[in-house]
Design an enzyme around this catalytic site. Structure first.
Site, mmCIF file in Angstrom:
data_model
loop_
_atom_site.group_PDB
_atom_site.id
_atom_site.type_symbol
_atom_site.label_atom_id
_atom_site.label_comp_id
_atom_site.label_asym_id
_atom_site.label_seq_id
_atom_site.Cartn_x
_atom_site.Cartn_y
_atom_site.Cartn_z
ATOM 1 N N PRO A 1 0.779 -0.977 -0.101
ATOM 2 C CA PRO A 1 0.009 -0.097 0.116
ATOM 3 C C PRO A 1 0.812 1.318 0.082
ATOM 4 C CG PRO A 1 -0.571 -1.742 1.681
ATOM 5 C CD PRO A 1 0.667 -2.147 1.225
ATOM 6 N N HIS B 1 -26.593 7.604 20.066
ATOM 7 C CA HIS B 1 -26.141 6.813 18.926
ATOM 8 C C HIS B 1 -24.775 6.006 19.272
ATOM 9 C CE1 HIS B 1 -25.771 6.056 14.257
ATOM 10 N NE2 HIS B 1 -24.679 6.003 14.717
ATOM 11 N N GLU B 2 -23.724 7.029 19.757
ATOM 12 C CA GLU B 2 -22.306 6.657 19.835
ATOM 13 C C GLU B 2 -22.521 5.869 21.200
ATOM 14 O OE1 GLU B 2 -20.412 6.896 17.621
ATOM 15 O OE2 GLU B 2 -21.268 8.388 16.374
ATOM 16 N N GLY C 1 2.695 4.474 1.128
ATOM 17 C CA GLY C 1 3.337 5.041 2.333
ATOM 18 C C GLY C 1 3.867 3.817 3.231
ATOM 19 N N THR C 2 4.120 2.611 2.626
ATOM 20 C CA THR C 2 4.665 1.787 3.501
ATOM 21 C C THR C 2 6.445 1.512 3.288
ATOM 22 O OG1 THR C 2 4.359 -0.065 1.956
ATOM 23 C CG2 THR C 2 2.869 0.066 3.543
ATOM 24 N N THR D 1 9.955 2.915 -1.660
ATOM 25 C CA THR D 1 10.967 3.765 -2.073
ATOM 26 C C THR D 1 12.076 3.756 -1.267
ATOM 27 O OG1 THR D 1 9.317 5.096 -3.496
ATOM 28 C CG2 THR D 1 11.593 5.954 -3.071
ATOM 29 N N HIS E 1 -23.004 2.292 20.069
ATOM 30 C CA HIS E 1 -22.059 1.303 19.390
ATOM 31 C C HIS E 1 -21.035 0.765 20.405
ATOM 32 C CE1 HIS E 1 -22.939 2.496 15.394
ATOM 33 N NE2 HIS E 1 -22.755 3.716 15.374
#
Length: 653
Positions: free
Chosen positions: A231, A453-454, A233-234, A237, A457
């Site tokens: 992916p 709501h939160e 940014g891993t 380079t 969760h």
């Protein structure tokens, strides 16, 4: 050693620029120069005839070889010729005007007539005039300026000198940047944190370059290429630069798009030039970043000439990789995050012999990455690498570098002398959740709905065995989200049906809490419903987790079905019905769990409204220790990976 300022890059170009400016100024000065004495030293042939007929002219000097003449004006007539400017003429000088003569015969006829009728009584002197150095310069200077401009633009377009990259005269030259060996600031494996498996793979490449005889004596062949896959940014380079730094060999670096140009045949020419330079500096490394720009599978889009040019470039690249000598000492590294679209011929053995996968860092690797990026920062004592690593599941190395930089900026914004833990937590929230919107106005009813709501969760994730461990819950608006719950995803190689059902149930907890405790539903659950619907269709249509369609998979990794559904309309109805039933069952399950833990849910929502941000410790004080806490602790100790970024559940879109 002191640097020679005269040899700085760009000095020669600046000298050329100033020289051209000076030539332009000199040319303009010569062309516009006034001798200050005759004021207007030129006249037309028509004016000449007029002045003669009026008796203003005293005598003439004619240069027959130049087709010009000097017309001297009588002193008492100067005011009629020059007007008010005649006062500036030196009284001792004779005012004179230069006149161009188109035809000497016509001129002679006019003078003869003027002498006959008495309008001209002066003398006419005929001479041959030699051109002065100034006149020669004036005639030659425009050509010199044009030649100088041509040379200047040519050097600019060829990168500052003959054979330079990127110009009209070197359009087929390689645009690779070359990093020579022995540089003091070279990158080594010490600069690459984490990625132990990938580093172990590329260490063998370094050994090939350092000691090729060790392998060739046994009959082995040095690999020609390695593909770094992962992916964004891993550190693909960075790892390639570290290979060149460890091997201490020349390093050619360029992007796949550097081969592409508007001119036909340029890409293939640049490939040839690149490999020619590499062979001359062998042993060395060629690194092609984003190789999918030129290595895309051929024949996917057979249209337009640009596609043909890209395919020609790819064909040349394939030819050059096969054209190497067996032990030429040139190794090609390439990086991509789209290995699925690369041409199969590029990936076969003998070209890119191995693929090295760089995954998102796990918990322990994130600690190492933080260790690298925290070194240049002035840190407070409360900064803990372990905490930061746990707070950033799914972050790449580039994301972690961004967190450290953002934390330093936040600390500076608040005039702090050191970067504290709160600055890092704020940076994580800023990067993942978006910019905090303190000015967003919410009514008391909206704030209560978001808190319920939160809290829904958070409550369900606490009591469901396979739900992701909770990190914190917030109702502070960020980006488009009015609130979010943050989790620590568990690293899994496979996922069971029970685990997926628990995750779906926890995701539906927000909508269920709204319906149960406010009596209505809102638009805040759109993101939750989108994720649940997508996951349900995946379970039924792709993973065969359906009672009506058991063990059936309608997914093709090779896009074999294209735009056609691989099932009938009747099967589509079965899939839709199963998805509806699956979501409905988990929604009812979520409501029953919320009713069972209603009192704790309300306490959690009230605490959330008061403090706006609560953490897992606050939830534990309300509900008690999580039943599966020991399992979560094991996850955190052994290392946690984020295959997805820290989950945030949006409450509005």
């Amino acid at each position: 050693m002191a640097e020679n300022k005269d040899n700085k890059p760009g000095t020669g170009n600046r000298i050329q620029t100033w020289l051209c400016i000076a030539l332009f100024v000199a040319f303009g000065y010569i062309m516009l120069k006034d001798d200050g004495e005759n004021l207007n030293d030129k006249a037309t042939y028509t004016q000449f005839k007029e002045y003669v007929s009026r008796g203003y002219v005293s005598n003439l000097v004619v240069y027959s070889n130049m087709n010009s003449m000097e017309m001297y004006i009588k002193p008492d007539s100067a005011m009629y010729v020059f007007g008010d400017r005649a006062a500036n003429i030196n009284p001792l000088s004779r005012p004179m005007l230069t006149v161009g003569v188109g035809s000497m015969d016509s001129f002679q006829e006019f003078i003869d007539n003027a002498e006959s009728d008495g309008t001209f009584t002066g003398a006419v002197e005929y001479r041959k005039k030699s051109r002065t150095g100034m006149e020669v310069l004036i005639s030659v200077l425009p050509f010199l300026i044009l030649i100088g401009l041509w040379i200047f633009m040519s050097r600019k377009m060829t990168g500052g000198g003959p054979g330079g990259p990127g110009g009209v005269f070197s359009v087929g030259k390689s645009k690779a940047r070359v990093y020579e060996k022995g540089k003091p600031d070279r990158v080594t494996f010490k600069d690459v944190a984490g990625q132990a498996e990938a580093k172990a793979e590329v260490e063998e490449i370094v050994e090939f370059l350092k000691n090729p005889k060790k392998y060739t004596d046994l009959g082995g062949k040095i690999p020609k290429g390695a593909l770094l896959v992962g992916p964004p940014g891993t550190g693909k380079t960075l790892l390639a630069k570290a290979v060149a730094g460890e091997a201490d060999v020349p390093f050619f670096s360029l992007s796949g798009s550097d081969f592409v140009e508007m001119f036909v045949g340029v890409g293939a020419s640049r490939v040839r030039d690149l490999f020619h330079q590499a062979k001359e500096k062998s042993p060395c490394i060629i690194f092609i970043d984003e190789i999918d720009a030129v290595g895309r599978a051929r024949g996917k889009n057979p249209s337009m000439g640009g596609n043909d040019e890209r395919e020609n470039t790819l064909n040349q690249l394939l030819t050059e990789m096969d054209g190497f000598g067996t032990n030429s000492g040139v190794i090609i590294l390439a990086a991509t995050n789209r290995v699925d679209i690369l041409d199969k011929a590029l990936l076969r053995a003998g070209r890119f012999d191995r693929q090295i996968h760089l995954d998102l860092p796990d918990l322990n690797e994130r600690k190492e990455v933080f260790g690298v990026h925290l070194k240049p920062l002035k840190l407070d004592k409360d900064v803990d690498k372990d905490l930061l690593a746990r707070q950033t599941p799914g972050f790449s190395g580039a994301d972690i570098a961004n967190v450290c930089n953002e934390a330093a900026l936040i600390a500076a914004r608040h005039d702090k002398k050191k970067v504290s833990k709160d600055d890092f937590l704020a940076a994580v929230d800023r990067i993942v959740g978006g910019l905090e919107k303190k000015t967003k106005v919410l009514t008391a009813k909206e704030k209560e709905t978001i808190a319920l709501h939160e809290a829904g969760h958070a409550t369900l994730s606490w009591f469901l065995e396979y739900a992701n461990p909770l990190i914190k819950v917030t109702i502070v608006p960020r980006g488009r989200a009015l609130g979010a719950a943050w989790y620590l995803p568990e690293e899994r190689q496979i996922t069971t049906k029970e685990q997926m059902l628990d995750e779906m149930c926890a995701t539906l907890g927000g909508r269920a809490a709204e319906e149960l405790f406010t009596g209505h539903i809102s638009s805040g659950a759109m993101n939750d419903l989108e994720r649940v619907t997508r996951q349900s269709y995946g379970m039924i249509a792709y993973l065969g987790m359906s009672d009506s369609l058991p063990n059936m998979c309608y997914y093709s990794s090779t896009d074999e079905y294209a735009f056609q559904k691989p099932y009938s309309e009747k099967t589509a109805e079965l899939i839709d019905n199963d998805v509806k039933a699956l979501i409905a069952s988990q929604y009812e399950r979520a409501k029953s769990l919320l009713i069972e833990h209603q009192e704790g849910h309300h306490q959690l929502a009230q605490l959330l409204m008061e403090r706006e941000v609560i953490f897992a410790e606050d939830v534990e004080r309300i509900f008690g220790k999580r039943q599966w806490a020991s399992r979560s602790d094991e996850i955190l100790e052994d290392g946690v990976s984020g295959t997805d970024q820290a989950t945030n559940t949006e409450t509005t879109n």
